[in-house]
Every structure is written in C-alpha cells, then in structure tokens.
Design a protein around this motif. Sequence first.
Motif, PDB file in Angstrom:
ATOM      1  N   GLN A 126      42.294  -3.856   2.229  1.00  0.00           N
ATOM      2  CA  GLN A 126      41.393  -4.717   1.933  1.00  0.00           C
ATOM      3  C   GLN A 126      40.424  -4.437   0.606  1.00  0.00           C
ATOM      4  N   ALA A 127      40.169  -3.595   0.631  1.00  0.00           N
ATOM      5  CA  ALA A 127      39.113  -3.219  -0.330  1.00  0.00           C
ATOM      6  C   ALA A 127      39.852  -3.140  -1.921  1.00  0.00           C
ATOM      7  N   LEU A 128      41.164  -2.606  -1.959  1.00  0.00           N
ATOM      8  CA  LEU A 128      41.978  -2.569  -3.050  1.00  0.00           C
ATOM      9  C   LEU A 128      42.187  -4.061  -3.618  1.00  0.00           C
ATOM     10  N   GLU A 129      42.613  -4.567  -2.364  1.00  0.00           N
ATOM     11  CA  GLU A 129      42.780  -6.125  -2.736  1.00  0.00           C
ATOM     12  C   GLU A 129      41.992  -6.966  -3.439  1.00  0.00           C
ATOM     13  N   GLN A 130      40.637  -6.729  -2.871  1.00  0.00           N
ATOM     14  CA  GLN A 130      39.388  -7.562  -3.421  1.00  0.00           C
ATOM     15  C   GLN A 130      39.017  -6.842  -4.871  1.00  0.00           C
ATOM     16  N   ALA A 131      39.209  -5.456  -5.035  1.00  0.00           N
ATOM     17  CA  ALA A 131      38.918  -4.854  -6.463  1.00  0.00           C
ATOM     18  C   ALA A 131      39.985  -5.356  -7.321  1.00  0.00           C
ATOM     19  N   ALA A 132      41.274  -5.516  -6.995  1.00  0.00           N
ATOM     20  CA  ALA A 132      42.401  -6.025  -8.044  1.00  0.00           C
ATOM     21  C   ALA A 132      41.867  -7.135  -8.468  1.00  0.00           C
ATOM     22  N   MET A 133      41.203  -8.266  -7.575  1.00  0.00           N
ATOM     23  CA  MET A 133      40.833  -9.548  -8.016  1.00  0.00           C
ATOM     24  C   MET A 133      39.454  -9.590  -8.745  1.00  0.00           C
ATOM     25  N   SER A 134      38.812  -8.619  -8.736  1.00  0.00           N
ATOM     26  CA  SER A 134      37.392  -8.764  -9.309  1.00  0.00           C
ATOM     27  C   SER A 134      36.885  -7.754 -10.294  1.00  0.00           C
ATOM     28  N   THR A 135      37.865  -6.798 -10.741  1.00  0.00           N
ATOM     29  CA  THR A 135      37.590  -5.406 -11.483  1.00  0.00           C
ATOM     30  C   THR A 135      37.378  -6.286 -12.949  1.00  0.00           C
ATOM     31  N   VAL A 136      36.320  -5.279 -13.230  1.00  0.00           N
ATOM     32  CA  VAL A 136      35.728  -5.652 -14.795  1.00  0.00           C
ATOM     33  C   VAL A 136      36.546  -4.612 -15.636  1.00  0.00           C
ATOM     34  N   ALA A 137      37.546  -3.916 -15.335  1.00  0.00           N
ATOM     35  CA  ALA A 137      37.993  -2.844 -16.057  1.00  0.00           C
ATOM     36  C   ALA A 137      39.072  -3.353 -17.110  1.00  0.00           C
ATOM     37  N   GLY A 138      39.411  -4.722 -17.187  1.00  0.00           N
ATOM     38  CA  GLY A 138      40.245  -5.304 -17.877  1.00  0.00           C
ATOM     39  C   GLY A 138      41.822  -5.353 -17.186  1.00  0.00           C
ATOM     40  N   ASP A 139      42.715  -5.832 -18.191  1.00  0.00           N
ATOM     41  CA  ASP A 139      44.056  -5.813 -17.843  1.00  0.00           C
ATOM     42  C   ASP A 139      44.698  -4.482 -17.361  1.00  0.00           C
ATOM     43  N   ASP A 140      44.107  -3.366 -18.014  1.00  0.00           N
ATOM     44  CA  ASP A 140      44.723  -2.063 -17.582  1.00  0.00           C
ATOM     45  C   ASP A 140      43.980  -1.407 -16.450  1.00  0.00           C
ATOM     46  N   GLY A 141      42.964  -2.075 -16.048  1.00  0.00           N
ATOM     47  CA  GLY A 141      42.306  -1.440 -14.589  1.00  0.00           C
ATOM     48  C   GLY A 141      42.922  -2.153 -13.791  1.00  0.00           C
ATOM     49  N   GLN A 142      43.106  -3.664 -13.767  1.00  0.00           N
ATOM     50  CA  GLN A 142      44.149  -4.382 -12.895  1.00  0.00           C
ATOM     51  C   GLN A 142      45.387  -3.728 -12.585  1.00  0.00           C
ATOM     52  N   GLN A 143      46.164  -3.434 -13.714  1.00  0.00           N
ATOM     53  CA  GLN A 143      47.316  -2.752 -13.421  1.00  0.00           C
ATOM     54  C   GLN A 143      47.328  -1.445 -12.693  1.00  0.00           C
ATOM     55  N   THR A 144      46.217  -0.692 -12.873  1.00  0.00           N
ATOM     56  CA  THR A 144      46.088   0.566 -12.148  1.00  0.00           C
ATOM     57  C   THR A 144      45.807   0.457 -10.798  1.00  0.00           C
ATOM     58  N   LEU A 145      45.250  -0.604 -10.449  1.00  0.00           N
ATOM     59  CA  LEU A 145      44.612  -0.951  -9.026  1.00  0.00           C
ATOM     60  C   LEU A 145      45.917  -1.471  -8.371  1.00  0.00           C
ATOM     61  N   ARG A 146      46.738  -2.242  -9.041  1.00  0.00           N
ATOM     62  CA  ARG A 146      47.832  -2.716  -8.286  1.00  0.00           C
ATOM     63  C   ARG A 146      48.887  -1.322  -7.963  1.00  0.00           C
ATOM     64  N   THR A 147      49.019  -0.467  -9.042  1.00  0.00           N
ATOM     65  CA  THR A 147      49.765   0.802  -8.853  1.00  0.00           C
ATOM     66  C   THR A 147      49.329   1.411  -7.623  1.00  0.00           C
ATOM     67  N   ALA A 148      48.063   1.623  -7.655  1.00  0.00           N
ATOM     68  CA  ALA A 148      47.215   2.251  -6.500  1.00  0.00           C
ATOM     69  C   ALA A 148      47.754   1.616  -5.174  1.00  0.00           C
ATOM     70  N   SER A 149      47.670   0.336  -5.041  1.00  0.00           N
ATOM     71  CA  SER A 149      48.124  -0.413  -3.933  1.00  0.00           C
ATOM     72  C   SER A 149      49.285   0.029  -3.493  1.00  0.00           C
ATOM     73  N   GLY A 150      50.400   0.113  -4.369  1.00  0.00           N
ATOM     74  CA  GLY A 150      51.495   0.418  -4.086  1.00  0.00           C
ATOM     75  C   GLY A 150      51.629   2.005  -3.634  1.00  0.00           C
ATOM     76  N   LEU A 151      50.950   2.925  -4.139  1.00  0.00           N
ATOM     77  CA  LEU A 151      50.673   4.008  -3.840  1.00  0.00           C
ATOM     78  C   LEU A 151      50.317   4.473  -2.261  1.00  0.00           C
ATOM     79  N   VAL A 152      49.292   3.480  -1.918  1.00  0.00           N
ATOM     80  CA  VAL A 152      48.583   3.353  -0.609  1.00  0.00           C
ATOM     81  C   VAL A 152      50.345   3.052   0.555  1.00  0.00           C
ATOM     82  N   SER A 153      50.821   2.253   0.231  1.00  0.00           N
ATOM     83  CA  SER A 153      52.015   2.093   0.772  1.00  0.00           C
ATOM     84  C   SER A 153      52.911   3.690   0.666  1.00  0.00           C
TER      85      SER A 153
END
Length: 787
Positions: A126-153
């Motif tokens: 849940q935290a990763l989902e919220q972080a991906a939507m609200s991150t201020v790290a730009g597109d690269d940070g958003q891509q990294t968070l989405r990759t991290a979400s996949g790694l959690v699986s």
Amino acid sequence: MPGLRPQFGGERQRLHAVRAPLPPAALRPVGMSGPSGTRPYLIRRLAALLVGTVIACAALLTAYYGVSRNSPAVDGRTTPAIVEVAAAETSLEASFTAAKAGLTGPAGPVEGAGEEYRAQLNAANQALEQAAMSTVAGDDGQQTLRTASGLVSSYGYLIQQAVRSGTDGVLRDAYVAAARSTLLRPESGIVDRLEAVQAAQRGVLGQQVSFGRLLALAWTVAFVLCGGLVWLLIDTQRMLRRRFRRRVNPALAAGTALLTALVLSLTVLAVQIQRQLHAAAERIEHDRTHGGIDAGTLHWVNAALRGTQWRAAATGWIALTGALIAALVLIGLQPRIDEYRFRHQGPARPADSPVSALLGVGARTQPVTAAVLAFWLVTIGGMAYGDRQDEHRSRVTVLASWSGPEKQRFEKVLKAFSSGTHRAISVSYQGTTALREVLLSRERTGDPPDIAILPSRGEAADYAARKVLTPLDGVLPKSTLDAYGPQWTSRTGGRVYAVPVKADLKSIAWYDAAAPPRDLTALAADGAHWCAGMGGDDTSGWPGTDWIEDILLQQSGTRAYEQLANGGLKWDSDVVARAWRTFGSVFTAGPARTALAEDYTQGLFHSAGPGACALEHQGTFIRSGYPQDRHADFVPTPRLLPGADPRSTAREVSADYAALLHDSPQARELMRFLTTDEAQRVWSEPDQDRPGNPFRPFFPFFPGRPPLSFPNDEQLNAHIDRELRGASALCLDASDSMPPRMRFAFQHGVLDYLSAPGPRKLSQVLRDLESVRKGIAPRGDRVCGGS
C-alpha cells in the motif's frame, strides 16, 4: 455702500492672486517649459509610475512566489512522499524479520511465515502504491518505485517457496536467503532502490527549503525596484507641492504607504516561511538518522507548516495591491493633468486610444507600457511553465536485467541515442534480476515499459502469444531481420517479436590466470573447488540449470540438447538423468549446501584463504564483476566435465532480446538504434579508465561480419571471440528457450535436488519435471546452429 465697491474689488483681486498658479518659469521642474510643457511632463510621470508599479509588483511577486510556493509543496507532497517510501522500506524489513522468525520457529511447518509477515507485506504494498503516485523524484523515481513494486512480488514468491519447503530446512533456508537477496542486494535490491528514490526526494526537499542565489537575486531585484518606485512617488510628491502649492497629495501618499507596507509585510512573511521550511527539513533529517521517518514525522511537519498556508496565499495580495497603487497614482495625478487641458498650436497629433484615455497616457508612452505589461505576463507564465517543464518531453522507458557495470555500459548506449539525432527523446532505464515478476506486475497494472530486454527467447515467445508484444516486421528493416536468421529471432505465427542485442559465451570455466592450477581436470572433479552460488532472486537455481544443460550438450550432443529445450525429450530419459547424476557427482552434500547458501555473485576472486573456490562455471558476462586488479582466463568445459567429449566444440550461449511492448514513434526509433552498428560500437568501445574492456559484448548473431580486431590489452576478449567463431555449433541456453513455466520448474528442481543430492531425490525431481512437461505443448524452434 458705493464706497465699499473698490474694497470688494481689491479683495477679489487678492483672492485671484492667491489661487492662481505660480509663474511656470519660477517653479517648473526640469523638462517643463511653461504651461505647455507641464501636461506632457505629468503624463510622462504618470506613465513612469504605472510602468514602475507593474515592474516592481512583478518582481515582488516573482520573489515571494519563489519562497511561498515551496510551503504547500513541502507540506502537501514532498514530506508525504518521503514518509510513504520510508514506510514501505520499514514494512518490508519488518516483514522479512517476521517471516524468518516464523519459518525457523517451532510452529513454522504449520503457520508458515506468520500473520505479522502478511500484515507488513500488505502495508508495504500500500505504501509503495501511494509513493508511486505522489513521488517528487520525477519520472525516473516513479519508474524505480514501479520496479520495486514488481520486486516485492518476487520477494513474496520466494517467501512462499520457503513456506512450501518448510520441512526441508536446507531448501527452506535457500529460499529465505534468496528473499533476503531480493530485499537487500546492493544497488538492485528493493531497499537500495527505495533509498535511491529517497535520496532524490531529499534532494528535491533541499532545493525547496534552500534560499539559493537565484532566489536571493530575485529578492534583491524586487527591493531595488520597489525602492525605486517609492523614490519616484516621493519625488512626484515634491514636484506637485512646488508646482501646485499643496503640501500633500493624499492619493500618492496612500500609494507610497501601501507599497512600503506591502514590501515590509511580505519580507516578514517570507522570513517566517523560510524558517518553518528549514525546521521541517531538519526534523525529517533528524528522524531519518534517529530511529526512522514515520507518520509522526508527517504530523510534526504538518503542524509546523500549518501557519504557512495563509502566508503562501499572500501572493494574491501583490496583484491586488499593485492594482490599488496604480489606481491611487491615477487618482493623484489625473486631476492635475486635467488642469492643463489646452490645445497646442502646430500639427495635429494622433488621437489617444481608449486605453490611453483610460490610463491617461499619451500615444508615445503606449509602446513602453505595452512592453512592460508583456514582460509581466511572460514572467508569470514562465514561473508556471517552470514547474511543468518536463511534462511534455518525449520519454522512452526500458526494462532489463542488467545492473552494476553492465547497466552502466548499456546506459552509455542509451546516452548515445539521446545525445545524437534524438535529442528530443529521453530514456529512463530500470534494471532488475527479477525481470519477469516486475514486467508482469507492470503489465497487469497497465503500465508496461516501452521496451524490455528479455533474457530468453522462450519468454519473448510467451509474451508474444499473449499479445503483449508489438511485431517488429514493420519496425525494423527487412534486411536487418533477415540477417539474424531463424535461430536468433523469436518468431510467433511467422512474425518476428524479439531480436537479440548481445550474446554471451557459456560452456566455459573461469580460473585465476595469475596462478593457474596445475591440474584443472582433477580440481574440477571436486565440487568444493567450484564457485557455484545458486542464489539469483526469483530465478534462483539458474546457475545449476546452466550446469546440467552444458553437461547434456557435451555428453549427448546437439540433438538431445535441442529436444530438451523444445519439450520433446522426457526429463526421466537416460540421457537427461545421466546429466543430472554427473552434476550430483560434482556437487555432493557439502558443496551442494554451500551452493544453496550463496549468491551467484559470490564467485571467483570474492573469497580468500584455504576454502576459497578456484573455478567458476559462468558465461562471459561474469567477468564484468571481477576485481579490476585481477586477471581471469577460461578453459572450455568439455575438458573438465565428467563423461564429456574433450574434443567437442559445441558451445552453449545466451542472448538478450529486445522487444517492443508499448508502440510509439520514439520507442520504434530506439528499437532501430539498438540494432545498428553505431549502438554496437558504443557498447563495445573500451573504457578509458579501465584496461581490457571486461564489459565488451559480442554479437555472433551476425555471422557475415568480418572478424573483430582487439588491442593488446584485450586478449581475453580475443580469446572469447575465437571460441565463438570456432564453435561447430552455438546452442542457445536450453532453459531460456523453454516456456517460463517449464523454466521456473527446472530452476526449482535444481534447488530441490541440491538440498539432498542422491538417487531418491533425483527420481522425485525428474518425475515432477516430467509432469510439468506433459502439460506443455512441444515446440520446434531451432536452438542450435553453426557459428
């Protein structure tokens, strides 16, 4: 009464004398030449005051906005984004602690990872989902968070595998170690990825709370311009007092006081906002280094910045106050201008426009006023645009399995693409060893990368069958597709869906060239001398599949190898069982336990002392991870593997395939670039700070190309090239050519077998693998071909 008439007449004359303006020559300011020059002078002064008001208020708005805009950003987005990423990281680490305790505890076989693990994992998701939507790290940070979400699986899958293996302590611990690696692997693990995003977000926070040079310059300019406007208002007051004998012009005095009050109040408010922003940043940094960032951090920051909300809204005061000052200037000067309405002698001048009439400015001042108003609009528009400057840039996302030096090498290729004829296209790269889990996760959430570099032809075929990939027939030139040949492309229904971008030689064993063993064959017979870590995140076990495939190729030839890859050979057949038994004869109980406990990256040169391993069965990509001051060489495995033909020149190879998932003109351009000579030249060029170029890729899928030339410090690469060109057959990695379901079963079977290597376990593993094979239709892909 008649005698009084002269007295009244004299009094009337005295009153007229008092009320009449003084002679222009006596009190006219510089530039006035009598009554005929007063009105133009006042009009110019009115225009100067109006223009000065616009410029000063624009500068003040720019300066104050530079401070005030950061308050809602820090409070409403940056701090929550930092807290969400921190919450995800904390929950993941807590989930692993809970899972390990549950699995190794007395109730592990019954309760598995436990309720606390599941609760923490859900919180992390849940935290990763919220972080991906609200991150201020730009597109690269958003891509990294989405990759991290996949790694959690992937991490959750490994914990589940550990739960399934609860009664087999060795296998369970192997999966727990793989889960820990997925979580904590340097650079490519989940935690390090979250830390990278967090570092980027803290950098944004630092910029938001910083009173930098640009902001200091903006305030300096605003103070100078506002000070100049105040001086101009006071000077106008003095001129009017001399000219019209009036002590104070109330409207101009009110405008002066209003401007002074505005500047002082905004300065105080800006200082207060800046102090509160610094306090918020200091609290975040304090919590980060003393116990961790959590919801309490967010609550503290919200409370600290609560008073900045109305202060930030003060930007609206500036425009309103500026309009009021302009109105006061008009009220103060327009009546004085009206006192000098007379017709000049000489050629008629153009009539004033309605705007001129409204503002009381002449035609000659209109261009200046228009230019200043345009400047103000451009300034304010630029401020709004600056916050969204990257929103409309063309961006291509790429997902691959490379990390570390391999990632850096590939990023050079991507940089060459973006810095060449495609400057309008930026590329965001994400690397993960759990590529399939990440890709499936992003595909199912409707956010696939534009291009994926798939580690196998079989995986490309699986995605193509599910209509995930875009055919490349209309993307790449026909001459390029034809050059690959049927062995090297992934085809479904007669169409090409993936092409290789580089390849690595396998069927080799590495050793320390500075101290080569005297008898490699004798050394190779004992598994204790092999570096053979099986850990590899959710693909753990793949180094063992390479062993068994290579043994099968060298013992039974290309036909049996190709049949196994295509699903046409039974797993419990004699030739396959023989390859497994050979594998088990090398990795007996002790070496097998060590292999299960270690990651594949813990290879040659990564340990020292009496127990250090001396041989490593790995592809040529592994040399990029060897220390720079060490020198490795290799020997073909047919000379070392028991029961192999030492004269065999058949070699196993792996290839990385580029596939198009999200079709766009920009992604097509990058796909075409990756297959060009320019891309492969950039990929192969040596590093200036490291001799030998251990990162050089090879491209054997273009057999018609002339032999490569190598400098003297790349003799190892020349050796690899000779092996590739001298092979009687190059066979694509068999497990990579299998459907993903079969490949994952193969990898798990390796881990299962090594947990208790012996005939009984082998029979069980082969029986399980055969049951999976029966549920998959065989394929007729070409796996082996001439070099």
